[in-house]
Write a protein that holds these residues in place. Structure first.
Motif, PDB file in Angstrom:
ATOM      1  N   THR A 163       0.899  -1.278   0.053  1.00 47.58           N
ATOM      2  CA  THR A 163       0.041   0.047  -0.022  1.00 47.58           C
ATOM      3  C   THR A 163       1.003   1.115  -0.007  1.00 47.58           C
ATOM      4  O   THR A 163       0.413   2.308  -0.488  1.00 47.58           O
ATOM      5  CB  THR A 163      -0.854   0.031   1.227  1.00 47.58           C
ATOM      6  OG1 THR A 163      -0.134  -0.301   2.305  1.00 47.58           O
ATOM      7  CG2 THR A 163      -1.776  -1.238   1.004  1.00 47.58           C
ATOM      8  N   THR A 175       3.580   1.519  -1.280  1.00 41.56           N
ATOM      9  CA  THR A 175       4.396   1.895  -2.689  1.00 41.56           C
ATOM     10  C   THR A 175       3.506   2.100  -3.789  1.00 41.56           C
ATOM     11  O   THR A 175       3.802   2.925  -4.725  1.00 41.56           O
ATOM     12  CB  THR A 175       5.134   0.387  -3.179  1.00 41.56           C
ATOM     13  OG1 THR A 175       6.178   0.140  -2.221  1.00 41.56           O
ATOM     14  CG2 THR A 175       5.714   0.448  -4.518  1.00 41.56           C
ATOM     15  N   TYR A 176       2.116   1.421  -3.860  1.00 45.76           N
ATOM     16  CA  TYR A 176       1.262   1.850  -4.766  1.00 45.76           C
ATOM     17  C   TYR A 176      -0.102   2.438  -4.244  1.00 45.76           C
ATOM     18  O   TYR A 176      -1.014   2.361  -4.818  1.00 45.76           O
ATOM     19  CB  TYR A 176       0.773   0.313  -5.297  1.00 45.76           C
ATOM     20  CG  TYR A 176       1.963  -0.401  -5.934  1.00 45.76           C
ATOM     21  CD1 TYR A 176       2.771   0.030  -7.079  1.00 45.76           C
ATOM     22  CD2 TYR A 176       2.510  -1.739  -5.257  1.00 45.76           C
ATOM     23  CE1 TYR A 176       3.494  -0.750  -7.800  1.00 45.76           C
ATOM     24  CE2 TYR A 176       3.522  -2.192  -5.518  1.00 45.76           C
ATOM     25  CZ  TYR A 176       4.003  -1.925  -7.000  1.00 45.76           C
ATOM     26  OH  TYR A 176       5.142  -2.695  -7.443  1.00 45.76           O
ATOM     27  N   SER A 177       0.041   3.231  -3.355  1.00 48.62           N
ATOM     28  CA  SER A 177      -1.016   4.017  -2.827  1.00 48.62           C
ATOM     29  C   SER A 177      -1.485   5.056  -3.806  1.00 48.62           C
ATOM     30  O   SER A 177      -2.972   4.872  -3.878  1.00 48.62           O
ATOM     31  CB  SER A 177      -0.718   4.723  -1.401  1.00 48.62           C
ATOM     32  OG  SER A 177       0.165   5.880  -1.918  1.00 48.62           O
ATOM     33  N   ALA A 178      -1.103   5.765  -4.331  1.00 48.01           N
ATOM     34  CA  ALA A 178      -1.335   6.510  -5.606  1.00 48.01           C
ATOM     35  C   ALA A 178      -2.336   5.689  -6.634  1.00 48.01           C
ATOM     36  O   ALA A 178      -3.480   6.210  -6.993  1.00 48.01           O
ATOM     37  CB  ALA A 178      -0.325   7.326  -6.369  1.00 48.01           C
ATOM     38  N   THR A 179      -1.760   4.490  -7.167  1.00 45.35           N
ATOM     39  CA  THR A 179      -2.392   3.785  -8.063  1.00 45.35           C
ATOM     40  C   THR A 179      -3.871   3.161  -7.544  1.00 45.35           C
ATOM     41  O   THR A 179      -4.696   3.190  -8.184  1.00 45.35           O
ATOM     42  CB  THR A 179      -1.606   2.461  -8.488  1.00 45.35           C
ATOM     43  OG1 THR A 179      -0.361   2.940  -9.053  1.00 45.35           O
ATOM     44  CG2 THR A 179      -2.214   1.599  -9.612  1.00 45.35           C
ATOM     45  N   LEU A 180      -3.692   2.632  -6.309  1.00 48.21           N
ATOM     46  CA  LEU A 180      -4.717   2.089  -5.566  1.00 48.21           C
ATOM     47  C   LEU A 180      -5.851   3.186  -5.549  1.00 48.21           C
ATOM     48  O   LEU A 180      -7.075   2.769  -5.890  1.00 48.21           O
ATOM     49  CB  LEU A 180      -4.494   1.410  -4.335  1.00 48.21           C
ATOM     50  CG  LEU A 180      -3.715   0.320  -4.248  1.00 48.21           C
ATOM     51  CD1 LEU A 180      -3.264  -0.001  -2.707  1.00 48.21           C
ATOM     52  CD2 LEU A 180      -4.426  -0.748  -4.781  1.00 48.21           C
ATOM     53  N   SER A 226      -6.518   5.803  -7.439  1.00 49.05           N
ATOM     54  CA  SER A 226      -7.039   6.400  -8.468  1.00 49.05           C
ATOM     55  C   SER A 226      -7.944   5.440  -8.983  1.00 49.05           C
ATOM     56  O   SER A 226      -8.938   5.701  -9.930  1.00 49.05           O
ATOM     57  CB  SER A 226      -5.792   6.617  -9.708  1.00 49.05           C
ATOM     58  OG  SER A 226      -5.107   5.066  -9.859  1.00 49.05           O
ATOM     59  N   LEU A 227      -8.229   4.157  -8.542  1.00 48.79           N
ATOM     60  CA  LEU A 227      -9.114   3.082  -9.150  1.00 48.79           C
ATOM     61  C   LEU A 227     -10.426   3.857  -8.620  1.00 48.79           C
ATOM     62  O   LEU A 227     -11.493   3.410  -9.340  1.00 48.79           O
ATOM     63  CB  LEU A 227      -8.689   1.807  -8.439  1.00 48.79           C
ATOM     64  CG  LEU A 227      -7.356   1.125  -9.178  1.00 48.79           C
ATOM     65  CD1 LEU A 227      -7.204  -0.249  -8.186  1.00 48.79           C
ATOM     66  CD2 LEU A 227      -7.450   0.737 -10.558  1.00 48.79           C
ATOM     67  N   ASN A 239     -10.914  12.071 -10.396  1.00 50.72           N
ATOM     68  CA  ASN A 239      -9.592  12.664 -10.479  1.00 50.72           C
ATOM     69  C   ASN A 239      -9.490  13.811  -9.715  1.00 50.72           C
ATOM     70  O   ASN A 239      -9.139  14.893 -10.030  1.00 50.72           O
ATOM     71  CB  ASN A 239      -8.916  12.897 -11.705  1.00 50.72           C
ATOM     72  CG  ASN A 239      -8.697  11.815 -12.562  1.00 50.72           C
ATOM     73  OD1 ASN A 239      -8.357  10.678 -11.956  1.00 50.72           O
ATOM     74  ND2 ASN A 239      -9.251  11.643 -14.039  1.00 50.72           N
ATOM     75  N   ASP A 262      -4.186   9.501   0.154  1.00 45.74           N
ATOM     76  CA  ASP A 262      -2.876   9.329   0.134  1.00 45.74           C
ATOM     77  C   ASP A 262      -2.230   9.490   1.623  1.00 45.74           C
ATOM     78  O   ASP A 262      -1.553   8.374   2.159  1.00 45.74           O
ATOM     79  CB  ASP A 262      -1.993  10.104  -0.804  1.00 45.74           C
ATOM     80  CG  ASP A 262      -0.714   9.604  -0.721  1.00 45.74           C
ATOM     81  OD1 ASP A 262      -0.489   8.302  -1.282  1.00 45.74           O
ATOM     82  OD2 ASP A 262       0.069  10.291  -0.562  1.00 45.74           O
TER      83      ASP A 262
END
Length: 442
Positions: free
Chosen positions: A325, A327-332, A334-335, A340, A349
Motif C-alpha cells: 500500500t 508503494t502503490y497508494s496512488a495507483t490504488l 486512482s481506481l 480525479n 494518500d
C-alpha cells in the motif's frame, strides 16, 4: 507430528484467506463500479451504508464462529448428536434474526440512514443500498453460518470455493447491473445480495450425500444452545459491529472537518483496508477449526504450535500489506477516484500511509481473540474485541481529531491497535495457564 500440524495449518489458513479475499470483493467491486457510475456522492453513500453491512456480516459470523467452535469441540470428542443440535440451533437462530432485519430494512432504513450521517444529497442513495442489503439479510447470515460449519466439518476447500464463486459472481453482476442495465445504487446492492445465495447453493453440496434428514429439520432450537453459540461468538460479533461504530464515528468527525470529500477519501481508505482486515480474519477463522479440535482432544502442545504459526504468519502478512500500500497508494486511490479530484486523492494518500501502520498490530489482536474464543475463553476474547472496537478507538478519535485534525483520526486507529496488542499479549499469557491445565492429558 510437526509436519502434520504445519500441513493442516497451511491448508486451512491458505484456503480461508483466499476465500476471505474473495469475500472482500463484495465491497471493493461495489466501490469501484459505484465510483465509475455515481462518482464521489456514490462512494460517500456507500460509506454511510457499510456499517449496516458490517452488522449483518457480524451476526452471521457470530452465529457461525460461536456454533462451529462448539461443534468442532463436540465432534472431536465423538459427541456427534450434540454437535448436530448445535448446527440446528445456529441455522434457526440465523433465520429468525434475518427475518427481523428484513422488517428493519423495509420500515427503518430512511431513519437509520439519517442517524448514520447521510445528508439530503446522499440520503436517497444510502437508503437504497441499505434497504436492499437488509432485505436479503437472512441469506448473508445463513451463508456465513453454513460456511463456518462446512469448514469445521473437514471441508475447507468447498467453503473456499463457495466464497470465491459468490464474490466473482458479484463482480460480474455489479458491472451488468450498473452499466448495461443502468440500475444505479440498487443494482450494486442487488448484485452484492445475490452473491450469498450463489454461495449457499454451492455449500449445499456438502449435505447432498447425507442420508439423514438435515439437522435443521431434526432438532429444536434450545435456549442453552443459543446462549452457548452467542457466548462463544460474541467477540467476533463485537469485532465486526465495532468496525461499524468506528466507521460511523469517523464519518461524523470527518464530515465536520472535510465535508463529503473527506468522507469519500475515508471511503477509499476504509474499503482498501477492508481487504487487509479480511486477510487477517481469514487467518483467524482458518486456525479456529484446528485450535478447537486440538483443544477438544486436550492436545495443548499442538494448540500452542498452531498459535505460534498464526502469529508469525500475521507479522509476515502485515509487512507485505504495508509495503504494497505504501508503494502503490496512488495507483490504488486512482481506481476509486473516478473524478480525479486532487483534494480527495491527497486526503486518501496521507490517510493510507498512516492508517495502514495499524496492521502491524491488527493481526496479533485478531489471532489472539480467535485463539481465546476457540479455547472457550470467551470473556477474554470479548474484552479484546471491546477494547479494539469501542472502549479505546472512539474516544481516541474524538480527542486526536480535535488536536491534529485528519492526521489525528488516522492515528487513532494505529494507536488503538498498538495499545490493544500489548493487552492481548498479556491476556493470552495469563489465560494460557488455564489451557495448559485443561490439556494435562497432552
Amino acid at each position: 507430528m510437526e509436519k502434520s500440524i504445519l500441513r493442516d495449518f497451511s491448508k486451512y489458513v491458505s484456503l480461508n484467506i483466499l476465500g476471505m479475499i474473495g469475500v472482500s470483493f463484495y465491497i471493493l467491486a461495489d466501490t469501484f463500479f459505484i465510483a465509475k457510475a455515481l462518482g464521489a456522492n456514490g462512494i460517500a453513500a456507500l460509506n454511510f451504508a457499510i456499517p449496516v453491512f458490517s452488522l449483518v456480516h457480524g451476526i452471521g459470523l457470530m452465529i457461525g464462529i460461536g456454533g462451529a467452535t462448539r461443534f468442532s469441540i463436540l465432534k472431536s470428542q465423538n459427541k456427534k448428536e450434540e454437535a448436530e443440535w448445535i448446527f440446528s440451533g445456529a441455522l434457526k437462530l440465523g433465520s429468525l434474526i434475518g427475518l427481523m432485519l428484513i422488517v428493519l430494512g423495509l420500515f427503518g432504513s430512511r431513519a437509520l440512514s439519517s442517524v448514520l450521517g447521510a445528508d439530503a444529497v446522499i440520503l436517497p442513495l444510502t437508503r437504497t443500498f441499505m434497504t436492499t442489503i437488509l432485505t436479503f439479510a437472512p441469506f448473508f447470515i445463513l451463508n456465513n453460518t453454513v460456511l463456518t460449519f462446512v469448514r469445521n466439518d473437514n471441508n475447507p476447500k468447498l467453503a473456499m470455493t463457495a466464497m470465491v464463486t459468490g464474490s466473482f459472481a458479484n463482480v460480474i453482476m455489479d458491472y451488468i447491473f450498473l452499466f448495461p442495465f443502468k440500475m444505479g445504487m440498487f443494482g450494486a446492492a442487488f448484485a452484492t445480495s445475490l452473491a450469498p445465495i450463489i454461495s449457499l447453493g454451492i455449500l449445499s453440496l456438502h449435505f447432498a450425500g447425507k442420508k439423514s434428514r438435515p439437522a435443521f429439520l431434526k432438532h429444536k432450537m434450545t435456549r442453552p444452545a443459543v446462549m452457548d453459540i452467542l457466548n462463544l461468538g460474541s467477540s467476533t460479533f463485537i469485532m465486526e459491529v465495532s468496525s461499524a461504530v468506528v466507521m460511523t464515528t469517523f464519518n461524523l468527525l470527518i464530515l465536520g472537518l472535510e465535508g463529503n470529500k473527506g468522507i469519500a477519501a475515508y471511503g477509499i481508505v476504509a474499503n482498501i483496508a477492508f481487504v487487509a482486515i479480511a486477510i487477517f480474519n481469514g487467518l483467524g477463522q482458518g486456525v479456529q477449526p484446528l485450535v478447537s479440535k486440538y483443544y477438544g482432544l486436550k492436545k495443548c502442545s499442538m494448540v500452542k504450535r498452531v498459535k505460534k504459526y498464526a502469529l508469525l504468519t500475521a507479522i509476515l502478512i502485515a509487512i507485505l500489506i504495508y509495503a504494497g500500500t505504501f508503494t502503490y497508494s496512488a495507483t490504488l486511490i486512482s481506481l476509486f477516484n473516478n473524478e480525479n479530484d486532487s483534494a480527495i486523492a491527497q486526503l486518501a494518500d496521507n490517510g493510507m500511509k498512516i492508517y495502514f501502520l495499524g496492521f502491524f498490530f491488527v493481526g496479533i489482536n485478531i489471532v489472539t481473540a480467535m485463539f481465546l474464543s476457540a479455547t472457550e475463553k470467551a470473556r477474554a476474547a470479548f474484552m479484546i474485541s471491546i477494547l479494539r472496537g469501542l472502549a479505546i478507538i472512539v474516544p481516541m478519535a474524538i480527542v486526536l481529531s480535535n488536536i491534529w485534525g485528519m492526521t489525528g483520526i488516522w492515528s487513532a486507529f494505529v494507536l488503538t491497535e498498538l495499545i490493544v496488542a500489548g493487552f492481548s499479549i498479556y491476556l493470552a499469557a495469563v489465560t494460557e495457564k488455564g489451557t495448559i491445565a485443561y490439556g494435562k492429558r497432552d
